[in-house]
Design an enzyme around this catalytic site. Structure first.
Site, mmCIF file in Angstrom:
data_model
loop_
_atom_site.group_PDB
_atom_site.id
_atom_site.type_symbol
_atom_site.label_atom_id
_atom_site.label_comp_id
_atom_site.label_asym_id
_atom_site.label_seq_id
_atom_site.Cartn_x
_atom_site.Cartn_y
_atom_site.Cartn_z
ATOM 1 N N HIS A 46 20.880 43.561 81.118
ATOM 2 C CA HIS A 46 20.532 42.445 80.240
ATOM 3 C C HIS A 46 21.774 41.652 79.839
ATOM 4 C CE1 HIS A 46 16.799 44.994 78.921
ATOM 5 N NE2 HIS A 46 16.733 44.578 80.176
ATOM 6 N N HIS B 258 10.194 39.759 82.360
ATOM 7 C CA HIS B 258 11.255 40.755 82.200
ATOM 8 C C HIS B 258 11.784 41.214 83.544
ATOM 9 C CE1 HIS B 258 13.691 43.718 80.149
ATOM 10 N NE2 HIS B 258 13.380 44.537 81.139
ATOM 11 N N ASP C 16 15.672 41.319 84.670
ATOM 12 C CA ASP C 16 16.363 42.449 85.304
ATOM 13 C C ASP C 16 16.972 42.040 86.646
ATOM 14 O OD1 ASP C 16 15.891 44.256 83.293
ATOM 15 O OD2 ASP C 16 14.191 45.225 84.277
ATOM 16 N N HIS D 97 15.279 48.096 89.973
ATOM 17 C CA HIS D 97 16.739 48.224 89.961
ATOM 18 C C HIS D 97 17.280 48.836 91.254
ATOM 19 C CE1 HIS D 97 17.013 46.908 85.873
ATOM 20 N NE2 HIS D 97 16.342 47.938 85.386
#
Length: 302
Positions: A77, A233, A237, A260
Site C-alpha cells: 500500500h 483494492h 495491490d 501478490h
C-alpha cells in the site's frame, strides 16, 4: 518530467497486521536517483533493502521484502501511494519489521504524503516502458501487458461468494485518479480470519482495518465504501506490487484473478527478459517548468 521526492519527513505509528503491535514508520526525502529504499531498524543495526522484484520473500497475506538478515512486511500500500503520486526517491525507515496496516487501504498514507508535500528535483525521471505484448498466466491467473504511454489497469476478479462475484474496473492511474482506489480496503473471509488467529497469525487484523466477509455477507457494520471495493483494492495491490520493479513501469495491464504471488512472478519474468520487452529511458518534458509545482504541493528544488 523531473524526478520527485518528499518536501518534508513523515512519521506515523499504527498496528502491524502480523504482530498486532504498534509499529513505527518514517518517510524521508532522498537524493536524486536513490529510488525507494527500506531501512529496517533493529536493536543491533539498520539494514537497507531496495525495492526490487527479487527482494520479495513472501506473498502470504501481503507482500514482504527481505534479505538473509531481516525482512519487512506489508509494503504494497505504501509503494502504491509513492508510485501513484510520483515519488521517485524516498527512504522508508521501519521500526517493527512491518508497515502499519492503518485502515487497510492506502488512503491514510496518501493523505500524509500530500500534506508533507512533493518537490521536484534537478534530474529527469527514468522509466521502464513495455515495448511489446507480454502474456503471463498460471493456475487461472493472467496478466497481459502491452505498450502504453502511462500506467493503465483493466482488472477482473471472480469470487464464488455472493458478496463479491465478478467485478471489473479499468482505470489509468494518475495522481488524480489514484483516489478512486486508494481508499479501498483489504478484505478476507471470516473463516480464514478465525483460522489465522488460531495460529497466532494476522493478529492485527480486525474490522478496523479490513473488510470481513461472513457466510451471509459483509460483517463490517459500516458496509462497503464502494459497491466494487474488492476489485478496487486488487488494483491498489497490483500498483504496489508493480512499484516493486525499482523504477516507474509504463504499460497497459489486463489482469484477471491475480494476487501478490502471481504479480511478483510476472515482474520477475519481465525483468529476466527485460531486453526483449522493456526500454529504459528518461522522460523529457516539453517545458521543464511545467513540472514545477507538482499538484500544487511544493516548489522547492533539491
Amino acid at each position: 518530467m523531473l524526478q520527485q521526492t518528499l518536501m518534508h519527513a513523515i512519521n506515523y505509528t499504527g498496528i502491524g497486521l502480523h504482530s498486532g503491535k504498534d509499529v513505527e514508520m518514517k518517510l524521508l526525502p532522498a537524493k536524486i536517483d536513490a529510488g525507494i529504499s527500506f531501512h529496517i531498524h533493529t536493536k543491533k543495526d539498520v539494514s537497507v533493502i531496495k525495492a526490487d522484484p527479487f527482494a520479495v520473500t513472501t506473498t502470504e497475506l501481503a507482500t514482504s521484502l527481505g534479505n538473509e538478515k531481516v525482512h519487512v512486511s506489508t509494503v504494497e500500500h505504501l509503494l502504491a501511494a509513492l508510485f501513484a503520486l510520483g515519488i521517485d526517491n524516498a527512504e522508508c525507515h521501519v521500526y517493527g519489521k512491518e508497515i502499519p496496516i492503518m485502515d487497510g487501504s492506502a488512503l491514510p498514507i496518501t493523505n500524509l504524503i500530500k500534506k508533507a508535500g512533493i518537490r521536484s528535483q534537478y534530474a529527469l525521471r527514468k522509466v521502464a516502458k513495455i515495448t511489446r505484448p507480454f502474456l503471463f498466466e498460471a493456475n487461472g491467473k493472467t496478466i497481459n501487458a502491452r505498450p502504453y504511454d502511462g500506467f493503465y489497469v483493466d482488472y477482473t476478479i471472480d469470487f464464488p461468494h455472493k458478496a463479491i462475484g465478478v467485478q471489473r474496473l479499468a482505470l489509468e492511474i494518475t495522481p488524480e485518479t489514484f483516489d478512486e482506489v486508494a481508499s479501498a480496503r483489504t478484505f478476507g473471509f471470516m473463516k480464514e480470519v478465525e483460522y489465522l488467529h488460531s495460529k497466532n497469525l494476522a493478529l492485527g487484523g480486525s474490522l478496523a482495518n479490513a473488510i470481513v466477509i461472513g457466510d451471509e455477507g459483509i460483517v463490517n457494520p459500516e458496509g462497503l465504501r464502494f459497491a466494487d471495493e474488492f476489485v478496487r483494492h486488487k488494483i491498489l495491490d497490483f500498483i504496489g506490487d508493480m512499484a516493486m520493479f525499482g523504477m516507474p513501469l509504463q504499460g497497459a495491464f489486463e489482469v484477471r484473478c491475480s494476487g501478490h504471488q502471481h504479480n511478483n512472478a510476472f515482474l520477475r519474468e519481465m525483468y529476466t527478459h527485460k531486453d526483449q520487452y522493456l526500454r529504459f529511458e528518461e522522460l523529457i518534458p516539453e517545458q521543464r517548468k511545467a513540472d514545477i509545482p507538482y499538484l500544487g504541493l511544493g516548489t522547492a528544488m533539491a
